[in-house]
Write a protein that holds these residues in place. Structure first.
Motif, PDB file in Angstrom:
ATOM      1  N   ASP A  78       0.994  -1.095  -0.064  1.00 20.27           N
ATOM      2  CA  ASP A  78      -0.014   0.050   0.052  1.00 20.27           C
ATOM      3  C   ASP A  78       0.843   1.186   0.092  1.00 20.27           C
ATOM      4  O   ASP A  78       1.916   1.251   0.973  1.00 20.27           O
ATOM      5  CB  ASP A  78      -0.947   0.048   1.333  1.00 20.27           C
ATOM      6  N   PHE A  80      -0.443   4.096   0.092  1.00 25.14           N
ATOM      7  CA  PHE A  80      -1.350   5.438   0.799  1.00 25.14           C
ATOM      8  C   PHE A  80      -1.043   6.471  -0.343  1.00 25.14           C
ATOM      9  O   PHE A  80      -0.851   7.614   0.116  1.00 25.14           O
ATOM     10  CB  PHE A  80      -0.765   5.616   2.219  1.00 25.14           C
ATOM     11  N   GLU A  82      -3.347   8.469  -1.711  1.00 25.57           N
ATOM     12  CA  GLU A  82      -4.237   9.681  -1.366  1.00 25.57           C
ATOM     13  C   GLU A  82      -3.753  10.677  -0.398  1.00 25.57           C
ATOM     14  O   GLU A  82      -3.799  11.701  -0.797  1.00 25.57           O
ATOM     15  CB  GLU A  82      -5.553   9.473  -1.098  1.00 25.57           C
ATOM     16  N   LEU A  83      -2.883  10.322   0.374  1.00 25.97           N
ATOM     17  CA  LEU A  83      -2.327  10.954   1.560  1.00 25.97           C
ATOM     18  C   LEU A  83      -1.462  11.980   0.925  1.00 25.97           C
ATOM     19  O   LEU A  83      -1.042  13.104   1.354  1.00 25.97           O
ATOM     20  CB  LEU A  83      -2.037  10.580   2.653  1.00 25.97           C
ATOM     21  N   ARG A  84      -0.584  11.550  -0.320  1.00 19.17           N
ATOM     22  CA  ARG A  84       0.323  12.601  -0.996  1.00 19.17           C
ATOM     23  C   ARG A  84      -0.069  13.530  -1.813  1.00 19.17           C
ATOM     24  O   ARG A  84       0.746  14.291  -2.326  1.00 19.17           O
ATOM     25  CB  ARG A  84       1.248  11.405  -1.844  1.00 19.17           C
ATOM     26  N   ARG A  89      -1.651  16.478   4.788  1.00 18.80           N
ATOM     27  CA  ARG A  89      -1.358  15.164   5.385  1.00 18.80           C
ATOM     28  C   ARG A  89       0.038  14.510   5.078  1.00 18.80           C
ATOM     29  O   ARG A  89       0.557  13.620   5.803  1.00 18.80           O
ATOM     30  CB  ARG A  89      -2.471  14.186   4.543  1.00 18.80           C
ATOM     31  N   GLU A 122      -3.519   4.762   6.853  1.00 16.76           N
ATOM     32  CA  GLU A 122      -4.643   4.588   6.210  1.00 16.76           C
ATOM     33  C   GLU A 122      -5.590   5.479   6.468  1.00 16.76           C
ATOM     34  O   GLU A 122      -6.500   5.904   5.520  1.00 16.76           O
ATOM     35  CB  GLU A 122      -5.162   3.059   6.729  1.00 16.76           C
ATOM     36  N   ALA A 125      -4.747   8.526   4.455  1.00 18.65           N
ATOM     37  CA  ALA A 125      -5.213   8.203   2.930  1.00 18.65           C
ATOM     38  C   ALA A 125      -6.776   8.435   2.832  1.00 18.65           C
ATOM     39  O   ALA A 125      -7.460   8.689   1.688  1.00 18.65           O
ATOM     40  CB  ALA A 125      -4.952   6.834   2.625  1.00 18.65           C
ATOM     41  N   ARG A 126      -7.624   8.210   3.838  1.00 22.71           N
ATOM     42  CA  ARG A 126      -9.110   8.423   3.807  1.00 22.71           C
ATOM     43  C   ARG A 126      -9.501   9.838   4.111  1.00 22.71           C
ATOM     44  O   ARG A 126     -10.771  10.271   4.484  1.00 22.71           O
ATOM     45  CB  ARG A 126      -9.436   7.632   4.603  1.00 22.71           C
TER      46      ARG A 126
END
Length: 206
Positions: A78, A80, A82-84, A89, A122, A125-126
């Motif tokens: 993973d 992650f 989306e957090l990048r 974040r 996690e 990332a959400r």
């Protein structure tokens, strides 16, 4: 020479020589490891995308002699990703991996801290784990490492810290004015109560 594989989160990497890297990993079974990745800066097949900070990987490792570990290969479990996409974040994730790099010792298993870090990544990332979530993560990590600060009573004499709260890092918590040392820093009563409440709730979740 021992070959093994484990899940790991990449905490940081350092370029070494012309083509190699040294990766600091937090593993689920063996704690923090410094792994030498031969040719990692040139090999697109073996290490493509796997040594980015706060990436969860399935690492194939070899312990050669002493504490020296070689990373033979890895697959991304993973990233992650989306957090990048959000600098805030990224900053929280960077703080989290740096905190655990300091809290963990080499070759000393911390499966609870590993799981805690994965849950935070996690959540990030959400689009979760805002400022309060990061504070909960920090308090949980300190508790798991045996370094939870004393926030409900004076860390030196045990009396209530009073309305003029002071935090003394040398003694690991709030102190009353009579016990305050030169390095004590003021903390507002509201902040002290909020931290104590988060601490008493226990645990951490996204």
């Amino acid at each position: 020479m021992e070959r093994f594989r484990c899940r790991a989160v990449v905490l940081s990497t350092l370029d070494y020589g012309e083509s190699d890297k040294v990766a600091t990993l937090l593993t689920d079974e063996r704690g923090r490891l410094s792994a030498f990745a031969n040719g990692a800066r040139k090999s697109k097949r073996r290490f493509a995308g796997v040594l980015e900070p706060f990436t969860l990987i399935d690492a194939r490792l070899v312990q050669t002699r002493g504490d020296l570990v070689r990373l033979e290969g890895a697959e991304v479990l993973d990233s992650f990703g989306e957090l990048r996409l959000d600098i805030a974040r990224v900053a929280r994730a960077s703080y989290a991996v740096e905190l655990l790099r300091e809290l963990c010792r080499d070759h000393e298993p911390h499966p609870d801290l590993f799981a805690l870090l994965v849950r935070l990544l996690e959540a990030l990332a959400r689009r979760g784990a805002g400022a309060e979530g990061l504070m909960r993560f920090e308090l949980a990590a300190l508790a798991m490492a045996g370094l939870m600060p004393r926030l409900d009573r004076c860390a030196r004499c045990g009396r209530p810290p009073g309305t003029d709260s002071l935090f003394d890092p040398e003694h690991g918590g709030l102190v009353c004015p009579g016990c305050a040392a030169g390095m004590s820093a003021r903390m507002s009563p509201a902040a002290a109560r909020a931290l104590a409440a988060l601490q008493q709730e226990g645990g951490w979740s996204a």
